[in-house]
Design an enzyme around this catalytic site. Structure first.
Site, PDB file in Angstrom:
ATOM      1  N   ASP A 344     -29.888   9.222   1.288  1.00  0.00           N
ATOM      2  CA  ASP A 344     -28.922   8.867   2.341  1.00  0.00           C
ATOM      3  C   ASP A 344     -29.673   8.521   3.626  1.00  0.00           C
ATOM      4  O   ASP A 344     -29.511   9.166   4.658  1.00  0.00           O
ATOM      5  CB  ASP A 344     -27.965  10.036   2.561  1.00  0.00           C
ATOM      6  N   LYS A 346     -29.500   5.759   5.444  1.00  0.00           N
ATOM      7  CA  LYS A 346     -28.716   4.996   6.423  1.00  0.00           C
ATOM      8  C   LYS A 346     -29.624   4.056   7.244  1.00  0.00           C
ATOM      9  O   LYS A 346     -29.691   4.126   8.465  1.00  0.00           O
ATOM     10  CB  LYS A 346     -27.921   5.911   7.349  1.00  0.00           C
ATOM     11  N   ASP A 349     -32.063  -0.877  10.955  1.00  0.00           N
ATOM     12  CA  ASP A 349     -32.935  -1.632  11.851  1.00  0.00           C
ATOM     13  C   ASP A 349     -33.023  -3.088  11.386  1.00  0.00           C
ATOM     14  O   ASP A 349     -32.325  -3.502  10.463  1.00  0.00           O
ATOM     15  CB  ASP A 349     -34.323  -0.990  11.881  1.00  0.00           C
TER      16      ASP A 349
END
EC number: 2.4.2.10
Length: 530
Positions: A344, A346, A349
């Protein structure tokens, strides 16, 4: 009248168990309601709300009868009586909804009094957004997932209701029903039903003509003329006029009724198909979140809950003692117990940076994580960055995929409905790498192969120790919980993420088995296998 008949049916069980006096009270109430409705229809004719002649309708057809309920605002007692009758007619529906919204603009005054009379929050949908201020299409206090009832004055085709529902659904609201004053019986009810929307009317045009004829307000010739008109003038709504959210909802509903096996056959993403088949064969939709701080704890948890899960979700940057030996042991457990590993991470960028974070750094995530989570915020470039580094990676695209974070389960999250819509668009267009979405709702998810992963799931327990459904509270740090039944049946979850409900349980294996069974039973109910 059909509405009086439905009123009687809805009270018949109670009457049968409570005796004749209650039945007599129900019949008396029905009679009073019918008398008030008939008197209202006559009054609407007297104040020229009902007009007879030759009128062009919004949909382009001509009609011998026209309803101009806009003028009712100049007759406060009539407006109050109409709103009171709606509150009585739709009492149960109003009690079970969160908001009331009037179709602009004729129904706004009626909806306002209905909201006041039923003590419900009211929302206002604009016909066009302002170019200043908040620029919102829907005004009022609400949150995604709230239920709303539509109030409309007159329905011909149902297009105005569909337009209103479309805007409400863009905001994440769930429209459960539409209550209308007059049904012109020209196809509106059927059009709404075809989009999964229930419509109930206070009175139909045919009933109005009979009421006015019995009251001596119109002659037999006028009744026959209107009846002939109705038999010859059904209206339709062109497919391109149906709001996009409603068209998507119809597809979403069909997707939710399909079994995982059937969806796997139509999935275009390899990892999505693999996960759907795994869920079906293992009869599990449970993802356990291993939010722990040591590798020993994570490995012990994976071995304990492995037989009951389809996904094991990690946060390796929270580990105090991460090592490549750890990930190899985790991969062995995944093979032994047949589950996928989701990191996880996430990612959020620019493409070049996330590519390095994915295949390099301390964690070399692409080496061992079957699935990762990705924010849509950077736009399509983030997908390009992740995919480009995988094209030369040993795992390749075939064995790796991502879930796009469209919504979060925390309180006051900034993932707005508009952001969610754009995130879903990105997911739909990148089937090469996107297996699913992290979302609190199935609204707008139309691709059959996309898997909805919903975090924030916990079995709520009442004071007597019994399991309950619905909201399960929060942790005091912003995380909000919902019950397994609620997320699967009401929010469309395919995979449910459970963390502390299992990791903090006295027996993690027993807790995981319980969650697996409850979630699978809810899935079977959703697809009609229960």
């Amino acid at each position: 009248m059909k509405n009086c008949v439905s009123f009687l049916i809805s009270h018949s069980t109670c009457a049968a168990t409570s005796g004749l006096p209650l039945l007599l009270r129900i019949l008396r109430t029905m009679g009073q309601y019918k008398e008030r409705l008939n008197a209202l229809v006559v009054k609407l004719h007297e104040i020229n709300v009902l007009k007879f002649g030759d009128y062009k309708m919004k949909i382009g057809v001509n009609s011998p009868v026209y309803f101009d309920l806009r003028i009712i605002v100049s007759y406060p007692k009539v407006l109050a009586e109409l709103s009171d009758l709606i509150c009585e007619f739709a009492k149960t529906s109003l009690e079970n909804c969160d908001h009331v919204c009037g179709v602009p603009y004729a129904a706004l005054s009626i909806a306002t009094l209905v909201a006041v009379g039923s003590d419900k929050s009211m929302l206002v949908r604009r016909k066009e957004a302002k170019d200043y201020g908040t620029k919102r299409m829907v005004e009022g206090c609400y949150k995604p997932g709230d239920s709303c009832i539509i109030v409309e004055d007159v329905v011909t085709s149902g297009l105005s209701i569909l337009e209103t529902v479309g805007d409400l659904q863009r905001e994440g609201l769930n429209v459960t029903e539409s209550i209308v004053v007059v049904d012109r019986e020209q196809g509106g009810s059927e059009h709404l039903a075809s989009q999964g929307l229930k419509m109930r009317s206070l009175v139909s045009l045919t009933e109005i003509m009979h009421i006015l004829h019995d009251a001596g307000k119109v002659d037999e010739a006028t009744v026959i003329k209107v009846k002939k008109y109705l038999s010859e003038s059904r209206v339709s709504i062109p497919a391109d006029r149906v709001p996009a959210p409603l068209a998507a909802k119809k597809t979403t509903d069909e997707r939710l009724r399909m079994t995982f096996e059937a969806r796997a056959e139509k999935a275009t993403n390899t990892m999505s198909a693999r996960l759907l088949r795994l869920m079906a064969s293992k009869q599990s939709t449970l993802c356990v979140a291993a939010d722990l701080s040591s590798t020993d704890q994570v490995l012990q948890l994976a071995n304990t809950v492995g037989p009951y899960i389809c996904i094991f979700k990690t946060h390796v940057d929270a580990l105090n003692d991460f090592s490549h030996k750890f990930v190899k042991e985790l991969q062995e457990l995944a093979k032994t117990h047949n589950f996928l590993i989701m990191e996880d991470r996430k990612f959020g960028d620019i493409g070049h940076t996330v590519g390095l974070q994915y295949v390099a750094g301390n964690f070399h995530i692409a080496d061992w994580a079957d699935l990762v989570t990705v924010h849509a915020l950077p736009g399509p470039g983030i997908m390009d960055g992740l995919v480009s580094c995988l094209e030369t990676h040993q795992s390749g695209l075939r064995d790796r995929a991502c879930f796009i974070v469209a919504e979060m389960s925390s309180k006051d999250t900034l993932t707005t409905p508009a952001y969610r819509t754009e995130a879903l668009k990105l997911a739909e267009t990148r089937a090469d790498f996107v297996a699913g979405v992290v979302s609190q709702s199935a609204t707008g998810i139309s691709s059959i192969g996309l898997i909805q992963l919903t975090p924030g799931v916990r079995i709520p327990v009442a004071q007597n120790g019994a399991q309950t459904n619905g909201s399960s509270g929060s942790d005091g740090l912003g995380q909000q919980y919902n019950s397994p039944h609620h997320v699967v049946l009401e929010r469309g979850a395919d995979v449910a993420v459970v963390g502390r409900g299992i990791t903090e349980a006295a027996n993690s294996a027993e807790a995981a088995e319980l969650y697996r069974d409850v979630l699978w039973k809810a899935y079977q109910q959703r697809v009609g296998e229960a």
